[in-house]
Design a protein around this motif. Sequence first.
Motif, PDB file in Angstrom:
ATOM      1  N   UNK A  21      97.959  72.229   4.595  1.00 53.16           N
ATOM      2  CA  UNK A  21      97.817  73.520   3.900  1.00 53.16           C
ATOM      3  C   UNK A  21      97.287  73.375   2.481  1.00 53.16           C
ATOM      4  N   UNK A  22      96.434  74.323   2.103  1.00 57.15           N
ATOM      5  CA  UNK A  22      96.073  74.476   0.683  1.00 57.15           C
ATOM      6  C   UNK A  22      97.228  75.232   0.045  1.00 57.15           C
ATOM      7  N   UNK A  23      97.690  74.736  -1.096  1.00 54.21           N
ATOM      8  CA  UNK A  23      98.839  75.363  -1.740  1.00 54.21           C
ATOM      9  C   UNK A  23      98.347  76.303  -2.840  1.00 54.21           C
ATOM     10  N   UNK A  24      98.672  77.591  -2.690  1.00 55.29           N
ATOM     11  CA  UNK A  24      98.287  78.590  -3.695  1.00 55.29           C
ATOM     12  C   UNK A  24      99.479  79.460  -4.061  1.00 55.29           C
ATOM     13  N   UNK A  25      99.365  80.103  -5.210  1.00 54.53           N
ATOM     14  CA  UNK A  25     100.453  80.963  -5.668  1.00 54.53           C
ATOM     15  C   UNK A  25      99.925  82.369  -5.921  1.00 54.53           C
ATOM     16  N   UNK A  26     100.853  83.320  -6.000  1.00 54.77           N
ATOM     17  CA  UNK A  26     100.442  84.698  -6.278  1.00 54.77           C
ATOM     18  C   UNK A  26      99.833  84.753  -7.678  1.00 54.77           C
ATOM     19  N   UNK A  27      99.112  85.832  -7.979  1.00 58.78           N
ATOM     20  CA  UNK A  27      98.333  85.915  -9.224  1.00 58.78           C
ATOM     21  C   UNK A  27      99.191  85.683 -10.475  1.00 58.78           C
ATOM     22  N   UNK A  28     100.457  86.106 -10.431  1.00 61.93           N
ATOM     23  CA  UNK A  28     101.304  85.914 -11.612  1.00 61.93           C
ATOM     24  C   UNK A  28     101.985  84.541 -11.619  1.00 61.93           C
ATOM     25  N   UNK A  29     101.639  83.692 -10.619  1.00 64.43           N
ATOM     26  CA  UNK A  29     102.226  82.345 -10.500  1.00 64.43           C
ATOM     27  C   UNK A  29     103.743  82.339 -10.337  1.00 64.43           C
ATOM     28  N   UNK A  30     104.273  83.452  -9.838  1.00 67.66           N
ATOM     29  CA  UNK A  30     105.728  83.528  -9.694  1.00 67.66           C
ATOM     30  C   UNK A  30     106.190  83.180  -8.286  1.00 67.66           C
ATOM     31  N   UNK A  31     105.253  83.252  -7.323  1.00 66.41           N
ATOM     32  CA  UNK A  31     105.661  82.983  -5.941  1.00 66.41           C
ATOM     33  C   UNK A  31     104.604  82.221  -5.170  1.00 66.41           C
ATOM     34  N   UNK A  32     105.062  81.484  -4.158  1.00 62.96           N
ATOM     35  CA  UNK A  32     104.155  80.791  -3.255  1.00 62.96           C
ATOM     36  C   UNK A  32     103.411  81.832  -2.420  1.00 62.96           C
ATOM     37  N   UNK A  33     102.112  81.641  -2.269  1.00 60.37           N
ATOM     38  CA  UNK A  33     101.297  82.588  -1.510  1.00 60.37           C
ATOM     39  C   UNK A  33     101.209  82.126  -0.051  1.00 60.37           C
ATOM     40  N   UNK A  34     101.864  82.884   0.845  1.00 59.55           N
ATOM     41  CA  UNK A  34     101.933  82.474   2.256  1.00 59.55           C
ATOM     42  C   UNK A  34     100.667  82.815   3.034  1.00 59.55           C
ATOM     43  N   UNK A  35      99.750  83.527   2.386  1.00 59.28           N
ATOM     44  CA  UNK A  35      98.545  83.969   3.080  1.00 59.28           C
ATOM     45  C   UNK A  35      97.794  82.832   3.755  1.00 59.28           C
ATOM     46  N   UNK A  36      97.582  82.945   5.066  1.00 61.40           N
ATOM     47  CA  UNK A  36      96.797  81.956   5.792  1.00 61.40           C
ATOM     48  C   UNK A  36      97.478  80.618   5.978  1.00 61.40           C
ATOM     49  N   UNK A  37      98.771  80.541   5.657  1.00 59.91           N
ATOM     50  CA  UNK A  37      99.464  79.257   5.794  1.00 59.91           C
ATOM     51  C   UNK A  37     100.154  79.167   7.155  1.00 59.91           C
ATOM     52  N   UNK A  38      99.932  78.049   7.837  1.00 58.18           N
ATOM     53  CA  UNK A  38     100.604  77.775   9.109  1.00 58.18           C
ATOM     54  C   UNK A  38     101.914  77.075   8.819  1.00 58.18           C
ATOM     55  N   UNK A  39     102.959  77.466   9.498  1.00 59.50           N
ATOM     56  CA  UNK A  39     104.243  76.801   9.288  1.00 59.50           C
ATOM     57  C   UNK A  39     104.577  75.856  10.438  1.00 59.50           C
ATOM     58  N   UNK A  40     105.200  74.746  10.100  1.00 60.12           N
ATOM     59  CA  UNK A  40     105.608  73.756  11.102  1.00 60.12           C
ATOM     60  C   UNK A  40     107.067  73.367  10.853  1.00 60.12           C
ATOM     61  N   UNK A  41     107.641  72.670  11.839  1.00 58.75           N
ATOM     62  CA  UNK A  41     108.951  72.052  11.611  1.00 58.75           C
ATOM     63  C   UNK A  41     108.722  70.946  10.588  1.00 58.75           C
ATOM     64  N   UNK A  42     109.541  70.872   9.564  1.00 55.06           N
ATOM     65  CA  UNK A  42     109.419  69.816   8.559  1.00 55.06           C
ATOM     66  C   UNK A  42     109.267  68.456   9.268  1.00 55.06           C
ATOM     67  N   UNK A  43     108.166  67.710   9.010  1.00 62.83           N
ATOM     68  CA  UNK A  43     107.915  66.475   9.782  1.00 62.83           C
ATOM     69  C   UNK A  43     109.101  65.498   9.813  1.00 62.83           C
ATOM     70  N   UNK A  44     109.815  65.353   8.711  1.00 66.74           N
ATOM     71  CA  UNK A  44     110.947  64.422   8.710  1.00 66.74           C
ATOM     72  C   UNK A  44     112.041  64.886   9.680  1.00 66.74           C
ATOM     73  N   UNK A  45     112.180  66.218   9.812  1.00 64.99           N
ATOM     74  CA  UNK A  45     113.242  66.749  10.665  1.00 64.99           C
ATOM     75  C   UNK A  45     112.969  66.425  12.131  1.00 64.99           C
ATOM     76  N   UNK A  46     111.698  66.222  12.464  1.00 67.42           N
ATOM     77  CA  UNK A  46     111.367  65.878  13.847  1.00 67.42           C
ATOM     78  C   UNK A  46     111.930  64.513  14.235  1.00 67.42           C
ATOM     79  N   UNK A  47     112.010  63.603  13.246  1.00 65.84           N
ATOM     80  CA  UNK A  47     112.625  62.301  13.543  1.00 65.84           C
ATOM     81  C   UNK A  47     114.105  62.489  13.862  1.00 65.84           C
ATOM     82  N   UNK A  48     114.764  63.378  13.114  1.00 64.20           N
ATOM     83  CA  UNK A  48     116.184  63.655  13.353  1.00 64.20           C
ATOM     84  C   UNK A  48     116.362  64.312  14.719  1.00 64.20           C
ATOM     85  N   UNK A  49     115.500  65.283  15.002  1.00 56.54           N
ATOM     86  CA  UNK A  49     115.611  66.028  16.261  1.00 56.54           C
ATOM     87  C   UNK A  49     115.425  65.117  17.476  1.00 56.54           C
TER      88      UNK A  49
END
Lengths: 246, 326
Positions: free
Chosen positions: A15-43
């Motif tokens: 993912x490209x990491x971007x923030x909202x215009x005021x830099x107060x929040x992470x911008x989720x636009x166009x972001x794909x979510x996955x299971x945290x890779x480290x958690x897959x080792x636990x699972x």
Amino acid sequence: MKILVCISNVPDTTSKINFTADNKEFDKNGVQYVINPWDEYALTRAIELKEAKGGTVTVLNVGEADAEPNIRKALAIGADDAIRVNAKPVDAFFVAQQIAAVAKENNYDMILMGKESIDYNGSQVHGMVGEILGIPSVVPAFKLDMVDDSTARLEREIEGGKEVVEVKLPFVASAQQPMSEPRIPNMRGIMTARTKPLKVVEPTGAEAKAEYVNYSKPEKKGGVKMIDPENAGELITLLRNEAKVL
Amino acid sequence: MSVLVFVEGLNGEIKKSSLEAASYGSQVAQQLGTTATAVAIGEVHEEALAKLSEQGIGKVLYDADDRLKQFVADAYVKVIAKAAQQESAKVLVFSNSNIGAAVGAKLAVRLNGSLATNVTSLPKTDGGQFVVTRGVFSGKAFADVNLAADVKIIAVKKNSFEISQNAGNAATVEKLSADLTDADFAAAPKETVMQDTDGGVLLPEAEIVVSGGRGLKGPENWHLVEDLAKALGAATACSKPVSDMDWRPHHEHVGQTGITVSPNLYIAIGISGAIQHLAGVNSSKVIVVINKDPEAPFFKAADYGIVGDAFEVVPKLIEAAKALDK
Ligand SMILES: Cc1cc2nc3c(=O)[nH]c(=O)nc-3n(C[C@H](O)[C@H](O)[C@H](O)COP(=O)(O)OP(=O)(O)OC[C@H]3O[C@@H](n4cnc5c(N)ncnc54)[C@H](O)[C@@H]3O)c2cc1C
Ligand SMILES: Cc1cc2nc3c(=O)[nH]c(=O)nc-3n(C[C@H](O)[C@H](O)[C@H](O)COP(=O)(O)OP(=O)(O)OC[C@H]3O[C@@H](n4cnc5c(N)ncnc54)[C@H](O)[C@@H]3O)c2cc1C
């Protein structure tokens, strides 16, 4: 054996990491979510232990409804059931308290997590959960086996080496490579995941301790200076006299 | 009210990352108009402890319990909590090491504090706030976090702060006893195995890292990486496929799912620069890329680059590095 695996829902590693215009929040636009890779080792390690010794694997996420596709994916990989604590997870302490509250109600034999959530890079939820519950937390572990029905043997990484630890159940551990080989869900897994139980519970009234106020991005590099391969030794001179790192 | 720094020992000396934490802690103390005390656990010589004055530490508390030579989270936490109570510490500073992060999380619960790991800035304390900057999204961003609780716990990112060198009197070293019981050592390691670094440098503490990827073709060619590392006083590292194929041990694998390094100099040989690899190395101060493909994405993240065959380029670098006067 009853195993709880905690998974966080994170932006895909590309993912490209971007923030909202005021830099107060992470911008989720166009972001794909996955299971945290480290958690897959636990699972996958939890599923392997279940396959070898019997028992159940429950996955837990503290998050909003948009995490459910990845919770279903964990069920498709082989977990038996899932719990989602319905809350916006705004800091590690809050998340740890939610996990501990679920654990207190269900008496798990072990609680497995990933080494680190790749979004907020905290590496702290596991230690907090262990401390809240008053049980050992072995972090970060790269090997986990059962010695007998009540004792596990883990290998954990320390700077410059490793430690072999034996702990009585119950305990918390965080996973890293090469604890297991993460699995890809097969067709049958995906079909059965649809009907496996996913329970949604409301959060306990816990507070957050860290308040995220602003985000920024690293300064852009000034561009790359190319060196003629025929004259490669010049690089060493530049590293000493120009970059001053030798 | 004071600042308490937790310092880790190794083979009698204080770890470099702990000296960074001590320098950071005493700057915070100065900012807050108070003093910085250190609490030391592990195997450290008293002379090394007294020398912490160079990093601005006035007093060092040391628990010499032999059982603490190995890392045992519960026991370490008890010692640090005792020191924090004795000193009425409101700010606790650690290095963001495996040990530091593990005890920091437990102390945050025990002391009801606000914890920030991976911290890259001194606090901003105007307006009654206590805001630190920390690395997030695997080196792709920074976040400013207000630590609102009464007790603030900070784990400082490695190689992000200069080690200060003050002149002055040696620090006083005082014994501390936390009345540890057998129960505190219930999860003590059965065995501790340290890597044989062959006199070389440990990767997590290294200032220079030489790293190899699949472009090196096989483990039999790793002498190129090792010889260059030796000539530069560097640690060796590798990409994920290299450790997956067992060309190199897993603890050398850097990146999103390996370890994160932030050395002064990172030299990548035959590594393409996939985004997951960059996540582990992108906060290195200077990046050098050696790759035969001019289109390799790693060049975009590099400060210096050589387009060429590693088997021809690296021997020239080794030769030039050996010729450097130290
Ligand atoms: C400002 C802010 C905004 C956020 N926004 C979102 C959001 O929009 N959507 C979202 O899903 N999350 C969000 N999060 C939560 C974030 O993804 C993490 O879950 C949480 O911050 C813990 O991060 P950490 O780096 O401290 O975890 P670490 O301590 O690094 O995590 C270690 C392990 O704990 C477990 N764990 C961590 N978080 C969770 C969780 N939430 N549920 C179950 N297990 C977990 C995992 O096994 C993980 O590998 C947000 C966090 C912050 C601070
Ligand atoms: C969830 C996830 C997590 C991941 N985590 C990590 C991680 O933590 N760390 C990591 O490294 N990867 C990680 N990866 C893998 C990553 O995507 C890449 O596949 C990997 O980094 C590639 O390794 P490499 O550069 O050694 O090999 P390659 O991509 O095969 O690159 C080899 C390079 O060597 C060059 N080359 C070939 N011959 C020569 C020569 N004679 N001289 C000079 N150059 C030469 C080639 O031009 C090429 O650029 C992850 C992937 C995923 C999906």
